[in-house]
Design a protein around this motif. Structure first.
Motif, PDB file in Angstrom:
ATOM      1  N   GLU A  40      67.179 104.798  57.571  1.00  0.00           N
ATOM      2  CA  GLU A  40      65.856 105.265  57.157  1.00  0.00           C
ATOM      3  C   GLU A  40      64.913 105.220  58.354  1.00  0.00           C
ATOM      4  N   ILE A  41      64.231 106.342  58.586  1.00  0.00           N
ATOM      5  CA  ILE A  41      63.326 106.477  59.728  1.00  0.00           C
ATOM      6  C   ILE A  41      61.938 106.820  59.191  1.00  0.00           C
ATOM      7  N   GLY A  42      60.927 106.017  59.544  1.00  0.00           N
ATOM      8  CA  GLY A  42      59.573 106.244  59.056  1.00  0.00           C
ATOM      9  C   GLY A  42      58.850 107.362  59.797  1.00  0.00           C
ATOM     10  N   ASP A  43      57.643 107.672  59.344  1.00  0.00           N
ATOM     11  CA  ASP A  43      56.822 108.718  59.961  1.00  0.00           C
ATOM     12  C   ASP A  43      56.458 108.351  61.398  1.00  0.00           C
ATOM     13  N   TRP A  44      56.363 109.370  62.253  1.00  0.00           N
ATOM     14  CA  TRP A  44      55.867 109.245  63.622  1.00  0.00           C
ATOM     15  C   TRP A  44      56.771 108.414  64.531  1.00  0.00           C
ATOM     16  N   VAL A  45      57.974 108.127  64.114  1.00  0.00           N
ATOM     17  CA  VAL A  45      58.903 107.394  64.979  1.00  0.00           C
ATOM     18  C   VAL A  45      59.363 108.303  66.123  1.00  0.00           C
ATOM     19  N   ILE A  46      59.522 107.720  67.304  1.00  0.00           N
ATOM     20  CA  ILE A  46      60.096 108.436  68.440  1.00  0.00           C
ATOM     21  C   ILE A  46      61.425 107.774  68.792  1.00  0.00           C
ATOM     22  N   MET A  47      62.482 108.586  68.792  1.00  0.00           N
ATOM     23  CA  MET A  47      63.812 108.138  69.199  1.00  0.00           C
ATOM     24  C   MET A  47      64.117 108.769  70.551  1.00  0.00           C
ATOM     25  N   SER A  48      64.263 107.961  71.572  1.00  0.00           N
ATOM     26  CA  SER A  48      64.541 108.488  72.902  1.00  0.00           C
ATOM     27  C   SER A  48      66.009 108.903  73.032  1.00  0.00           C
ATOM     28  N   GLY A  49      66.332 109.557  74.158  1.00  0.00           N
ATOM     29  CA  GLY A  49      67.665 110.084  74.367  1.00  0.00           C
ATOM     30  C   GLY A  49      68.750 109.024  74.295  1.00  0.00           C
ATOM     31  N   PHE A  50      69.851 109.362  73.646  1.00  0.00           N
ATOM     32  CA  PHE A  50      71.038 108.519  73.537  1.00  0.00           C
ATOM     33  C   PHE A  50      70.801 107.219  72.753  1.00  0.00           C
ATOM     34  N   ALA A  51      69.668 107.088  72.075  1.00  0.00           N
ATOM     35  CA  ALA A  51      69.488 105.949  71.171  1.00  0.00           C
ATOM     36  C   ALA A  51      70.435 106.110  69.984  1.00  0.00           C
ATOM     37  N   ASN A  52      70.970 104.983  69.499  1.00  0.00           N
ATOM     38  CA  ASN A  52      71.870 105.065  68.354  1.00  0.00           C
ATOM     39  C   ASN A  52      71.563 103.942  67.369  1.00  0.00           C
ATOM     40  N   VAL A  53      71.748 104.248  66.092  1.00  0.00           N
ATOM     41  CA  VAL A  53      71.328 103.341  65.025  1.00  0.00           C
ATOM     42  C   VAL A  53      72.508 103.056  64.096  1.00  0.00           C
ATOM     43  N   HIS A  54      72.759 101.777  63.865  1.00  0.00           N
ATOM     44  CA  HIS A  54      73.829 101.321  62.977  1.00  0.00           C
ATOM     45  C   HIS A  54      73.509 101.691  61.538  1.00  0.00           C
ATOM     46  N   GLN A  55      74.548 101.865  60.732  1.00  0.00           N
ATOM     47  CA  GLN A  55      74.345 102.231  59.326  1.00  0.00           C
ATOM     48  C   GLN A  55      73.490 101.196  58.594  1.00  0.00           C
ATOM     49  N   PHE A  56      72.707 101.703  57.651  1.00  0.00           N
ATOM     50  CA  PHE A  56      71.826 100.935  56.771  1.00  0.00           C
ATOM     51  C   PHE A  56      70.597 100.344  57.474  1.00  0.00           C
ATOM     52  N   CYS A  57      70.374 100.645  58.736  1.00  0.00           N
ATOM     53  CA  CYS A  57      69.172 100.143  59.413  1.00  0.00           C
ATOM     54  C   CYS A  57      67.941 100.952  59.012  1.00  0.00           C
ATOM     55  N   LYS A  58      66.758 100.311  59.126  1.00  0.00           N
ATOM     56  CA  LYS A  58      65.474 100.948  58.858  1.00  0.00           C
ATOM     57  C   LYS A  58      64.581 100.821  60.084  1.00  0.00           C
ATOM     58  N   ILE A  59      63.846 101.887  60.370  1.00  0.00           N
ATOM     59  CA  ILE A  59      62.886 101.865  61.465  1.00  0.00           C
ATOM     60  C   ILE A  59      61.521 102.231  60.893  1.00  0.00           C
TER      61      ILE A  59
END
Length: 263
Positions: A142-161
């Motif tokens: 789950e990714i909230g509003d206005w989040v910035i994900m930079s290049g090659f960032a990776n997120v494990h399953q079930f994580c929230k930002i």
């Protein structure tokens, strides 16, 4: 009427609104709905039970609405929902949801999705986000509003930002990220508040100071998580409501986490 290139293959059951453009060699499946003035470039595949809003722009070679990369999926009619005013660049892959979750993968409105971004099954992305090249989301993220994900960032399953967070280049996330936090590294570490982003979005100096104080209580005070939450509540009681509300969203996020936070 929609404009369809003669080399494109669009199933007669697909629903295309006025002003839709379908580029050369693109394939659109029977359960696809595309809203007004959305432009789909060449060599794009849109399949599955996929609903797309208006004024979106899809660049070439993306795969939208394919089966989830989950061995438990057994052909159930799960969905992909994309909102309005999104830019989706080359070679993106957005998968359907699974019945093990809500059965839907969602992308909100006004998001800028750069090349090679992967949204796995059951991801929920808010509005006004920026995903740089090769940002990768595992399932159920789950990714909230206005989040910035930079290049090659990776997120494990079930994580929230949380909203307004900034995830640095090549960061690997295995835990949740509270709102406003700027973090980087592998393993990820918090490095303060996304102050520049908050300024650009109209947060006042007083609101930013309240958020910074909440961050210090959570990350720099040496308190346990429960002690930090109690201190944050006490601090909020001394603030004007607009500042308290800004800080409160960080504290309330802590009650939603199931994986713990990057700390």
């Amino acid at each position: 009427m929609a404009t369809i290139h003669p080399t494109a293959i669009v199933d007669p059951k697909a629903e295309l609104a006025a002003g839709v453009e379908i580029g050369p060699y693109t394939i659109v499946g029977p359960n696809v709905v595309i809203g007004e003035n959305t432009v789909v470039g060449p060599h794009v595949v849109i399949e599955g039970h996929t609903t797309i809003g208006k004024n979106n722009k899809f660049f070439q070679f993306s795969s939208i609405g394919a089966a989830p990369q989950d061995k438990k999926w057994n052909g159930e009619p799960t969905r992909l929902e994309i909102g309005d005013d999104n830019t989706i660049r080359e070679f993106c892959t957005f998968n359907l949801g699974t019945v093990q979750d809500k059965g839907v993968t969602k992308l909100g409105n006004n998001n800028w999705i750069s090349a090679y971004v992967h949204l796995a099954h059951d991801c929920i992305v808010g509005n006004n986000t920026v995903f740089s090249n090769n940002a990768q989301m595992a399932g159920h993220v789950e990714i909230g509003d206005w989040v910035i994900m930079s290049g090659f960032a990776n997120v494990h399953q079930f994580c929230k930002i949380g909203a307004h967070a900034f995830v640095g280049m090549s960061t690997s996330l295995t835990q949740d990220v509270p709102p406003y936090v700027l973090l980087n590294g592998n393993p990820a570490a918090a490095h303060g508040v996304n102050i520049e982003g908050l300024k650009r979005r109209g947060f006042t100096r007083e609101q930013i100071n309240a958020i910074r104080n909440a961050y210090k209580l959570l990350y720099r005070s040496g308190l346990t998580l429960d002690e930090a939450k109690a201190a944050m509540i006490a601090a909020e009681a001394e603030l004007p409501e607009d500042c308290a509300a800004a800080a409160r969203s960080m504290r309330e996020f802590l009650d939603t986490t199931t994986r713990g936070i990057v700390r």
